[in-house]
Enzyme design. Structure first.
Site, short mmCIF file in Angstrom:
data_model
loop_
_atom_site.label_atom_id
_atom_site.label_comp_id
_atom_site.label_asym_id
_atom_site.label_seq_id
_atom_site.Cartn_x
_atom_site.Cartn_y
_atom_site.Cartn_z
N PHE A 245 0.83 -1.20 0.00
CA PHE A 245 0.00 0.00 0.00
C PHE A 245 0.87 1.26 0.00
O PHE A 245 1.77 1.40 0.82
CB PHE A 245 -0.91 -0.01 1.24
CG PHE A 245 -1.75 1.23 1.37
CD1 PHE A 245 -2.75 1.51 0.46
CD2 PHE A 245 -1.52 2.12 2.41
CE1 PHE A 245 -3.52 2.67 0.58
CE2 PHE A 245 -2.28 3.28 2.53
CZ PHE A 245 -3.29 3.55 1.61
N GLN A 246 0.58 2.16 -0.90
CA GLN A 246 1.30 3.43 -1.07
C GLN A 246 2.79 3.21 -1.31
O GLN A 246 3.62 4.00 -0.85
CB GLN A 246 1.05 4.37 0.10
CG GLN A 246 -0.39 4.90 0.14
CD GLN A 246 -0.61 6.07 1.07
OE1 GLN A 246 0.09 6.21 2.07
NE2 GLN A 246 -1.59 6.90 0.76
N MET B 205 -0.50 33.32 -22.41
CA MET B 205 0.64 33.13 -23.31
C MET B 205 0.29 32.17 -24.45
O MET B 205 0.69 32.39 -25.60
CB MET B 205 1.86 32.62 -22.54
CG MET B 205 3.14 32.61 -23.36
SD MET B 205 3.59 34.26 -23.96
CE MET B 205 4.57 34.87 -22.58
#
Length: 572
Positions: free
Chosen positions: A111-112, A486
């Site tokens: 996890f993660q 821009m």
């Protein structure tokens, strides 16, 4: 003394003199956050990890010290990548600490979990995955050393959870031992002498300075050598402030420095671009010949012998062939050059330079920076000019990216190093507000202003909450033209006015948004309101957002079309 990895983390930061960390907690770094209240290091809780990286960057650019941020693993780590790449492109010293899953789970899609070392390898100066708590202090020592020495840059340290929890004897190394890393900072005297002889014989010299001058704290030496040579000076966007654009006379009034050309390149001044194209010697200091500066490389400075000082040898002759390379620290090289100048001066240098400076004066008078003021309509250039007129040299300006950035570069006259913080190399929209918070955290008593566009401010506007929470009284000046300006300008000039996906008519009410965050919101819709609104904003010791409703189709000029020589400018 036996300490846990989390305790070692803080002991190391204290040894490095760290005062503030910008961060966001998570499971992988929760042990560090558990330890944090016991230590006298300020932590600023951001609202997004990208903001943490930009704040550390802004802190570093404003102070010259290493900026530090701390995030958790997985998305916490990947959210910093834009900030890391921004710092890498502009050579900003920063150390980024990321949490990681326990070492036994690395490679298991835990996890993660994410391979942040692999992801950031191309955009860090160096990075580490610490697998043993016994290596932690050494790695942190090396990380700070690498970040600040040679060509500065970001270094990432990935911290597995079990390493942070493990315990070991703490000893902080007194020195680093990196046999493969020995940056050359002392210039070769033979090359410095060649450079001096070339400069001494030049008839039309131009000094072209970049951000390396500011990193090396060499602004004083640059100014001195320009005055000794009576050579005009231009800078890159990153070099603005390394040479005084204005000086104060005996009465205290600000006047342009007689040798200042303005910025060069795509949106450079007419006189700067023409001077570079006509120079017989181009003296580049701490600059890297970016394509926004050179335009078409084959046509860049065609008549010039080129001298280049840079601490990074890989930057020399990478884009443009150099005749006299000098590898070394800009400050040391300029000091050596000044020593030669003192012993071997240029007789009648003022008289010698007169024809060249007169020619530059004609270019300045023929095509100055101008815009057309029509009625009460707010021109963005007028807003920037008014900010400059109301501010002292101590003010720190940050920008977002786009037209707001270029108008700031053209119409705000920077006279001190580290007074402009902007994303040059990567061009990161969403940079300005968090960078301003980093600078304000370092200098709570200075005025810090972010000049923004209505598009770019929305990329990290959540950090307005951070400003309110920590009473960081930054001022945000939005040049609101209801466009991604821009890109719209390019569509107008080169894509038959096909304004596809650049109109921002459906933006939020920025005044109400500021108030929702707990900041002060102000608005100006006509020119006569600009100065009173700014004065009100500057008088309020709280974060303020000002919405300037500017002309939606104003363009940035001069402009060099892509692929053209820098002398082929579109003018107003």
């Amino acid at each position: 003394m036996k300490l846990s990895g989390a305790q070692i983390f803080f002991e190391c930061l204290k040894q490095e003199g760290v005062e503030v960390i910008f961060g966001f907690p998570g499971g992988a770094v929760i042990d560090i956050y558990h330890e944090m209240p016991k230590h006298d290091i300020r932590h600023i809780l951001v609202r997004h990890e990208q903001g943490a990286a930009h704040m550390a960057d802004g802190y570093a650019r404003a102070t010259g010290r290493v900026g530090v941020c701390l995030v958790t693993s997985g998305p916490g780590a990947t959210n910093t990548v834009t900030g890391i790449a921004t710092a890498y492109m502009d050579s900003v010293p920063m150390v980024v600490f990321t949490g990681q899953v326990p070492t036994a789970l690395i490679g298991n899609d835990a996890f993660q979990e994410v391979d942040i070392v692999g992801i950031t390898r191309p955009c860090t100066k160096h990075n580490y995955l610490v697998k043993d708590v016994n290596d932690l202090a050494r790695v942190i020592k090396e990380a700070f050393y690498l970040a600040r020495t040679g060509r500065p840059g970001p270094v990432l340290v990935d911290l597995p959870k079990d390493v942070i929890q493990a315990v070991t004897e703490f000893r902080y190394p007194k020195k680093v031992n990196l046999p493969g890393y020995r940056p050359t900072v002392d210039p070769h005297m033979g090359q410095v002498t060649r450079a001096w002889n070339l400069l001494k014989s030049a008839k039309r010299p131009v000094i072209y300075a970049g951000g390396g001058v500011i990193s090396a704290e060499a602004g004083g030496e640059l100014t001195r050598i320009a005055e000794v040579l009576q050579a005009p000076v231009t800078t890159t966007l990153m070099g603005l402030g390394s040479f005084p654009a204005v000086v104060r006379d005996a009465s205290g009034e600000r006047k342009p420095h007689p040798l200042w050309l303005g910025m060069l390149g795509m949106h450079g001044t007419f006189r700067a671009n023409m001077a570079v194209q006509d120079a017989d010697v181009l003296f580049a200091v701490g600059a890297r010949f970016d394509d926004r500066v050179t335009g078409k490389i084959s046509g860049f400075a065609p008549n010039a012998k080129i001298i280049h000082i840079d601490v990074d040898p890989t930057s020399i002759s990478k884009n443009v062939s150099v005749h006299v390379p000098i590898v070394g620290d800009c400050k040391k090289a300029l000091q050596k050059l000044l020593e030669l100048a003192e012993s071997d001066g240029i007789p009648n240098v003022g008289e010698l330079r007169m024809p060249w400076l007169e020619q530059i004066g004609k270019w300045r008078e023929t095509y100055p920076l101008v815009y057309k003021q029509e009625g009460e309509e707010i021109k963005p250039q007028y807003v920037v000019e008014t900010i400059f007129n109301l501010c002292g040299e101590d003010t720190i300006i940050t920008t977002e990216v786009g037209q707001n950035q270029m108008w700031t570069a053209q119409y705000y006259h920077f006279s001190r190093p580290r007074s402009l913080l902007t994303s040059g190399g990567l061009g990161t929209m969403g940079y300005g507000l968090p960078a301003a918070l980093g600078a304000q955290a370092a200098f709570p008593d200075r005025l810090v202003i972010d000049i923004a566009g209505d598009g770019s401010i929305q990329m990290n506007i959540q950090e307005l909450m951070t400003a309110v929470c920590y009473n960081l009284p930054v001022k945000v000046a939005i040049l609101n033209n209801r466009f991604l300006g821009m890109v719209r300008q390019w569509q107008e000039l080169f894509y038959e006015r096909n304004y596809c996906a650049t109109c921002l008519d459906e933006s939020p009410d920025f005044v109400k948004l500021a108030e929702a965050y707990g900041a002060v919101g102000l608005r100006a819709v006509k020119q006569s309101e600009v100065e009173p609104v700014l004065r009100e904003a500057f008088s309020v010791p709280r974060p303020v957002l000002i919405d300037f409703m500017v002309n939606p189709e104003e363009g940035v000029y001069p402009m060099v079309p892509a692929g053209k020589d820098i002398s082929e400018m579109l003018l107003v």
